[in-house]
Design a protein around this motif. Sequence first.
Motif, PDB file in Angstrom:
ATOM      1  N   LEU A  93       0.808  -1.222   0.000  1.00 31.73           N
ATOM      2  CA  LEU A  93       0.000   0.000   0.000  1.00 31.73           C
ATOM      3  C   LEU A  93       0.842   1.274   0.000  1.00 31.73           C
ATOM      4  O   LEU A  93       0.321   2.360  -0.295  1.00 31.73           O
ATOM      5  CB  LEU A  93      -0.938   0.010   1.211  1.00 31.73           C
ATOM      6  CG  LEU A  93      -1.967  -1.115   1.286  1.00 31.73           C
ATOM      7  CD1 LEU A  93      -2.851  -0.924   2.512  1.00 31.73           C
ATOM      8  CD2 LEU A  93      -2.821  -1.180   0.022  1.00 31.73           C
ATOM      9  N   GLY A  94       2.122   1.165   0.347  1.00 37.46           N
ATOM     10  CA  GLY A  94       2.970   2.349   0.390  1.00 37.46           C
ATOM     11  C   GLY A  94       2.669   3.253   1.575  1.00 37.46           C
ATOM     12  O   GLY A  94       2.967   4.454   1.538  1.00 37.46           O
ATOM     13  N   ILE A  95       2.108   2.693   2.640  1.00 37.65           N
ATOM     14  CA  ILE A  95       1.757   3.469   3.835  1.00 37.65           C
ATOM     15  C   ILE A  95       2.830   3.277   4.900  1.00 37.65           C
ATOM     16  O   ILE A  95       3.136   2.155   5.297  1.00 37.65           O
ATOM     17  CB  ILE A  95       0.388   3.019   4.395  1.00 37.65           C
ATOM     18  CG1 ILE A  95      -0.728   3.362   3.403  1.00 37.65           C
ATOM     19  CG2 ILE A  95       0.115   3.664   5.752  1.00 37.65           C
ATOM     20  CD1 ILE A  95      -2.079   2.793   3.792  1.00 37.65           C
ATOM     21  N   THR A  96       3.415   4.392   5.365  1.00 37.86           N
ATOM     22  CA  THR A  96       4.388   4.321   6.452  1.00 37.86           C
ATOM     23  C   THR A  96       3.945   5.136   7.664  1.00 37.86           C
ATOM     24  O   THR A  96       4.610   5.113   8.702  1.00 37.86           O
ATOM     25  CB  THR A  96       5.766   4.825   5.999  1.00 37.86           C
ATOM     26  OG1 THR A  96       5.641   6.160   5.497  1.00 37.86           O
ATOM     27  CG2 THR A  96       6.334   3.919   4.900  1.00 37.86           C
ATOM     28  N   ASP A  97       2.844   5.860   7.546  1.00 38.91           N
ATOM     29  CA  ASP A  97       2.310   6.658   8.648  1.00 38.91           C
ATOM     30  C   ASP A  97       0.814   6.389   8.744  1.00 38.91           C
ATOM     31  O   ASP A  97       0.060   6.719   7.836  1.00 38.91           O
ATOM     32  CB  ASP A  97       2.577   8.140   8.404  1.00 38.91           C
ATOM     33  CG  ASP A  97       2.207   9.014   9.602  1.00 38.91           C
ATOM     34  OD1 ASP A  97       1.468   8.537  10.495  1.00 38.91           O
ATOM     35  OD2 ASP A  97       2.642  10.184   9.636  1.00 38.91           O
ATOM     36  N   THR A  98       0.396   5.774   9.845  1.00 41.95           N
ATOM     37  CA  THR A  98      -1.024   5.437  10.010  1.00 41.95           C
ATOM     38  C   THR A  98      -1.784   6.478  10.827  1.00 41.95           C
ATOM     39  O   THR A  98      -2.957   6.294  11.143  1.00 41.95           O
ATOM     40  CB  THR A  98      -1.180   4.064  10.689  1.00 41.95           C
ATOM     41  OG1 THR A  98      -0.650   4.123  12.025  1.00 41.95           O
ATOM     42  CG2 THR A  98      -0.472   2.983   9.882  1.00 41.95           C
TER      43      THR A  98
END
Length: 249
Positions: A123-128
Motif C-alpha cells: 500500500l505504500g503506507i508508512t504513517d497510520t
Amino acid sequence: MSQPKTVSLFIQCLVDSMFPEVGEAMVNLFDRLCIPITYPADQTCCGQPAFNSGYRKQAAEAAAHFLNVFADAEVIVCPSGSCVHMVRHHYPLLFEDDPAMLQRAQQTAAKTFELSEYLVDILGITDTGSTYAGTVTYHDSCHLSRELGIKEQPRQLLRNISGLHFVEMNDSEKCCGFGGTFSVNYPEISTAMVDDKLDAILASGADTVTGCDISCLMNIKGRASRRGEKLQVLHIAQLLEPVHGGSHE
C-alpha cells in the motif's frame, strides 16, 4: 483512484483465543485507512503446529481447509510472520505431489501478507496517523526476519508514530526462546533465551517492546511478569491503531 482490494483477515490462533485486542486493532486500523475488510468465520489453524511437530498429514488437512476458506480472497493479511511463512513456504511443500492443490497453494501464497509488509510494501503506507507516548524497542521474530526478510517495514511504521521514541536493542534478531513447541520441549533452554532477550530490552531503556508476532511477545511478557519487571508489551497493530495508539499505561 482505484478502489482498494478487500482485505481478508487471517487471524492467528493465539490472537483469536488469547489476544483478541490485536485483531480488533487491525480492524480499527483498516477502517481508519478506508480499506474494506472481511473475516472468513470458518478459518481455523493454518496447520503450523502440526507441521512443525512432524504431523504432515494433519497439517495438510488444515492447509486444505485454509485454501478452501480463503479461495475467493482478493488479498489475505495476517498479524503473524510465522503463520504467513507457513502459508507461503510450507503449503507448496505439503502439496508438491498434487499438481492441482499445489497450484492453489501457490496462488494463495502469492496473495498472503504479514501486516507491516502489506502496509509498507503493497500500500505504500508508512504513517497510520497513530500517536504513542513512550520509548519503544522492536523484537525481530525469527520467521518474519529470517525467512520472510521483513525487517525495515515495522521500523518505518514505528518511526512515524507521533510521540513515540524508537530505540534499538542489542541483538534484536536473537530468538526469544519461544519457537512454538520448542519452549514446551526444552523449557530450561527457552527460559535462558528469553532472559537474554528481556535483559537486552531493559538495557535499551525502552518502557515498551513491540513486534509482529504475538507468540514471541507472549513469551517475553510472561517472563517479564514472573521476574517482576515493569514493561509494556504490545503487538505492532496496537501501536499503529489510531483509535487507541496513545493510551500508554
